[in-house]
Design an enzyme around this catalytic site. Sequence first.
Site, PDB file in Angstrom:
ATOM      1  N   GLY A  20       0.802  -1.132  -0.077  1.00 27.51           N
ATOM      2  CA  GLY A  20       0.101   0.097  -0.027  1.00 27.51           C
ATOM      3  C   GLY A  20       0.904   1.292   0.106  1.00 27.51           C
ATOM      4  O   GLY A  20       0.644   2.155  -0.893  1.00 27.51           O
ATOM      5  N   ALA A  21       1.944   1.242   0.587  1.00 29.80           N
ATOM      6  CA  ALA A  21       2.888   2.416   1.036  1.00 29.80           C
ATOM      7  C   ALA A  21       3.801   2.015   1.676  1.00 29.80           C
ATOM      8  O   ALA A  21       3.994   0.766   2.461  1.00 29.80           O
ATOM      9  CB  ALA A  21       2.046   3.454   1.640  1.00 29.80           C
ATOM     10  N   MET A  22       5.071   2.718   1.596  1.00 26.83           N
ATOM     11  CA  MET A  22       6.353   2.188   2.392  1.00 26.83           C
ATOM     12  C   MET A  22       6.906   3.399   3.072  1.00 26.83           C
ATOM     13  O   MET A  22       7.398   4.390   2.287  1.00 26.83           O
ATOM     14  CB  MET A  22       7.308   1.398   1.519  1.00 26.83           C
ATOM     15  N   GLU A  23       7.561   3.295   4.312  1.00 25.25           N
ATOM     16  CA  GLU A  23       7.872   4.266   5.164  1.00 25.25           C
ATOM     17  C   GLU A  23       9.380   4.698   5.023  1.00 25.25           C
ATOM     18  O   GLU A  23       9.806   5.494   5.800  1.00 25.25           O
ATOM     19  CB  GLU A  23       7.672   4.112   6.526  1.00 25.25           C
ATOM     20  N   ASN A  24      10.150   4.515   3.815  1.00 24.24           N
ATOM     21  CA  ASN A  24      11.495   4.712   3.516  1.00 24.24           C
ATOM     22  C   ASN A  24      11.622   6.482   4.302  1.00 24.24           C
ATOM     23  O   ASN A  24      10.820   7.350   3.917  1.00 24.24           O
ATOM     24  CB  ASN A  24      11.713   5.051   2.358  1.00 24.24           C
ATOM     25  N   HIS A  69      -0.189   6.821   8.611  1.00 28.14           N
ATOM     26  CA  HIS A  69       0.804   5.684   9.273  1.00 28.14           C
ATOM     27  C   HIS A  69       2.204   5.687   8.835  1.00 28.14           C
ATOM     28  O   HIS A  69       2.806   5.282   9.576  1.00 28.14           O
ATOM     29  CB  HIS A  69       0.008   4.624   8.493  1.00 28.14           C
ATOM     30  N   GLU A  70       2.375   6.025   7.525  1.00 33.80           N
ATOM     31  CA  GLU A  70       3.858   6.289   7.042  1.00 33.80           C
ATOM     32  C   GLU A  70       4.612   7.009   7.875  1.00 33.80           C
ATOM     33  O   GLU A  70       5.838   7.068   8.179  1.00 33.80           O
ATOM     34  CB  GLU A  70       3.817   6.182   5.663  1.00 33.80           C
ATOM     35  N   HIS A  92       5.613   5.878  11.309  1.00 36.11           N
ATOM     36  CA  HIS A  92       7.067   5.134  11.230  1.00 36.11           C
ATOM     37  C   HIS A  92       8.029   5.835  11.498  1.00 36.11           C
ATOM     38  O   HIS A  92       9.106   5.144  12.010  1.00 36.11           O
ATOM     39  CB  HIS A  92       6.923   4.441   9.800  1.00 36.11           C
ATOM     40  N   GLU A  97       4.880  -1.871  13.666  1.00 39.92           N
ATOM     41  CA  GLU A  97       3.689  -1.653  12.957  1.00 39.92           C
ATOM     42  C   GLU A  97       2.306  -1.149  13.948  1.00 39.92           C
ATOM     43  O   GLU A  97       1.463  -0.618  13.407  1.00 39.92           O
ATOM     44  CB  GLU A  97       3.355  -2.710  12.032  1.00 39.92           C
TER      45      GLU A  97
HETATM   46 ZN   LIG Z   1       3.641   0.005   8.303  1.00 34.75          ZN
END
Ligand SMILES: [Zn+2]
Length: 951
Positions: free
Chosen positions: A317-321, A353-354, A357, A376
């Site tokens: 869905g998405a990624m918190e880089n 959410h991201e 993180h 998470e």
């Molecule tokens: Zn996450």
Amino acid sequence: MGTNMLLPTVFCILLGSIAAIPQEDFRSNLEWSDYSTNLDEPAYRLRDVVYPTDVNLDLDVYLNHLNFSGLVQIDVQVRENNLRQIVLHQKVVSITGVNVVGPNGPVPLQFPRPYTTDDYYEILLINLDQPINIGNYSIAIRYNGQINANPLDRGFYRGYYYLNNELRVYATTQFQPYHARKAFPCFDEPQFKSRYTISITRDTSLSPSYSNMAIRSAQDVSTSRIRENFYTTPIISAYLVAFHVSDFVSTEYTSTDAKPFSIISRQGATNQHQYAAEIGLKITNELDDYFGIQYHEMGQGALMKNDHIALPDFPSGAMENWGMVNYREAYLLYDENNTNLNNKIFIATIMAHELGHKWFGNLVTCFWWSNLWLNESFASFFEYFGAHWADPALELDDQFVVDYVHSALNSDASQFATPMNHTDVVDNDSITSHFSVTSYAKGASVLKMMEHFVGWRTFRNALRYYLRNNEYDIGFPVDMYTAFKQAVAEDFTFQRDFPNVDVGAVFDSWVQNPGSPVINVARNNNTGVITVNQQRYVLSGAVAPTTWHIPLTWTQHGSLNFNSTRPSTVLSDEIGTINAASGDHFVIFNIAQSGLYRVNYDTNNWQLLASYLKSNNRQNIHKLNRAQIVNDILYFVRSNSINRTLAFDVLDFLRDETDYYVWNGALTQIDWILRRLEHLPTAHAAFSEYILELMNTVINHLGYNEHSTDSTSTILNRMQIMNYACNLGHSGCISDSLDKWRQHRANVSNLVPVNLRRYVYCVGLREGNETDYNYLYSVYNSSENTADMVVILRALACTKHQPSLEHYLQQSMYNDKVRIHDRTNAFSFALQGNPENLPIVLNFLYNNFAAIRETYGGVARLNICLNAIAAFLTDYQTITQFQTWVYSNQLELVGSVGVGNNVVAAALNNLTWGNGAAVEIVNFLNSRSGSTTILASSILILAAMLLQMFR
Ligand SMILES: [Zn+2]
């Protein structure tokens, strides 16, 4: 990362309880006993005797050739004497050279094998000629890598888009949890944290590249090539490294120069950047204040930028880089004419959410994926509450309960539920599986319960202690408990109310135990004594006895009070007692469902609740408790933990109920029961009619048209209610939707209001013809808004024109506008469109399964499709046919046979359940209408005979 990675796991775990409404309809749907880094699988895990501190990564990227070459230099601390081999991860195409330099100069490597690679464990072993001792060393590795053509392969991968019908390609990364090794040799476990200095060389025809940090300098390498050097990152794990090479464009938004903020996308979509920028900036500011650690100041010497990139193709869905968050386009780009409220909320929550993180995951990282919840569950918590602070009108504080607490309880109802601390996480498959409801929704629900328990301020203080005590390092559960103990020690109220309670032990019971409890409440009218007994709740199967420390909240008729969610006591044993007022007063436990547990009552208490809920006083009971009651009771119906006549008597108040949350707690489970009756036409017809009767008031209350004064929950309610009512055949819903569709078809500038599109389009196609299908299909292919495209993709499957549905299924494999991550969804949508679709979808599967596996992205994707079928196999003949297909294609179905067999078993269980419940349900419905009681045999005799044939 974001929640969409959950889907395959969710379907596997819940095989026996799949609902007809797919997981992606929900935002929810959308990781020691000794907490050591011990190596359960020694060959898989790296030993922590060599620790990386600084990494220099230099990449030469050829986007059009799908390849790159790289040089990685890793400064390491060797922490053990007599080391003979240095081991790290790699899954690159080829290694072309390895050097090691130590305190005394170059370290000789063995000849003729200076290094070896192990492709099974994805490692590189550097063979030292002589043992080396403790000290600082530097490893240099030259290698060749590939840009993966399939986004589902992750690592550094290629995607595409069309600009004015011209194909454009880009490349980006997805490294969590174990894919960084595909882009560069590295120590690819979360516990190894280093600073990264990255350079990327690209074609000058492209836009400047992106990485975690801003570009520090650039130099021309040739007339057609340019090298960009990025600032050094703070200390991060390899899975948080990111880079992106494309012709994308950026819109800069910023409150001050010290707080840069950008939304980045393909060309042609910049007019969809504004909403994400507004809400994302607000969320960043809210989280800055909450944690007392500023986002932009976390860069350890360099300014932390805040980029958010929308990608046409993204496996999660998405990624918190850190500094460069990746999203699927649908979760970042907003267009008021084409993005419905549900998708708008997704944008706010996934950004939150991201961003969450950045503190939980990036600044402090879980020590190993077995305790992924340390990343998470916090991100999932701030997903709702960070977004809620930024825009309270979205009602995300209340939505948290029906989305996350309910989905956590749903997942935990399986006898196979795993604990938040899952020590069986030892290899790639088990790591992937732990990105699950347990680590996300359940963890967040436990956190919310802890916040209600210790209070808002003390909870925040505990989180601040955890972050401060462990920043730029890894965290263990015990560090979290220590922070909570530190915070409650300073809380006079907590010490007064709970002097002997160990807050760490309370927390730990939820982290260690699989599943969630139900408390059984029995009340003595004469004495007022309430007996509460806890046990693990499962839908079916036997589980070991388990006890939790359960913070309890409750209220009693006569003095109903839903204002305080502060627990009055903690139930730590299997059984406890509470003194309440005597007399015929019902009690309600778990106020506003602030705790992660179900509640079952004695018959008298249920009867009192039933009659109160049917009175005009119903709304005196908090809406989230009404939602809890319907959700719990429907589960008790499924698990045979309540008399069904009593259960339906309680549920009967739904006929007056108009609240979004209450209906949300009911609909999925009501639909589950309805499907279990599909093979018993008399029961099915009676139950559908009953549901429509219950929905009459809410349908009239909402009306078919939106009003400018509608609240978020009113709009969401109309979306969920009308969608379900139209599917059940409600005549008013169908005729209004058809009107709206025909007005649009008569004049395309009469747009269907965006929030009504899903069911209006569906009814339009269902009641329409081939021309309607072709029209909507052309809208799909020319749309610039991905969220709207997903709505259309779902609606296209509502066609009843068989050649059109066959065309749709073919397009799910071969139309490149259907992104690879949407293909399994298209398959599920086809199952959901109409009951008549099933044989056509099954034929498509039987005739094309190898091509589906290939074009949808592999065995795991085919297995998602197979799992989706279970809920739709509702008659014996179809189950037999499916089973025969699995048996006769065992060789070709390699990797899917077990899934196929599980689908058959789940479908048969579902039939059995329906057979067992049908008579009681029909008798309840008849008793209400004055009809005579029917005999079991008239419904079931045929069903029972056929079932025998399977045994
Ligand atoms: Zn996450």
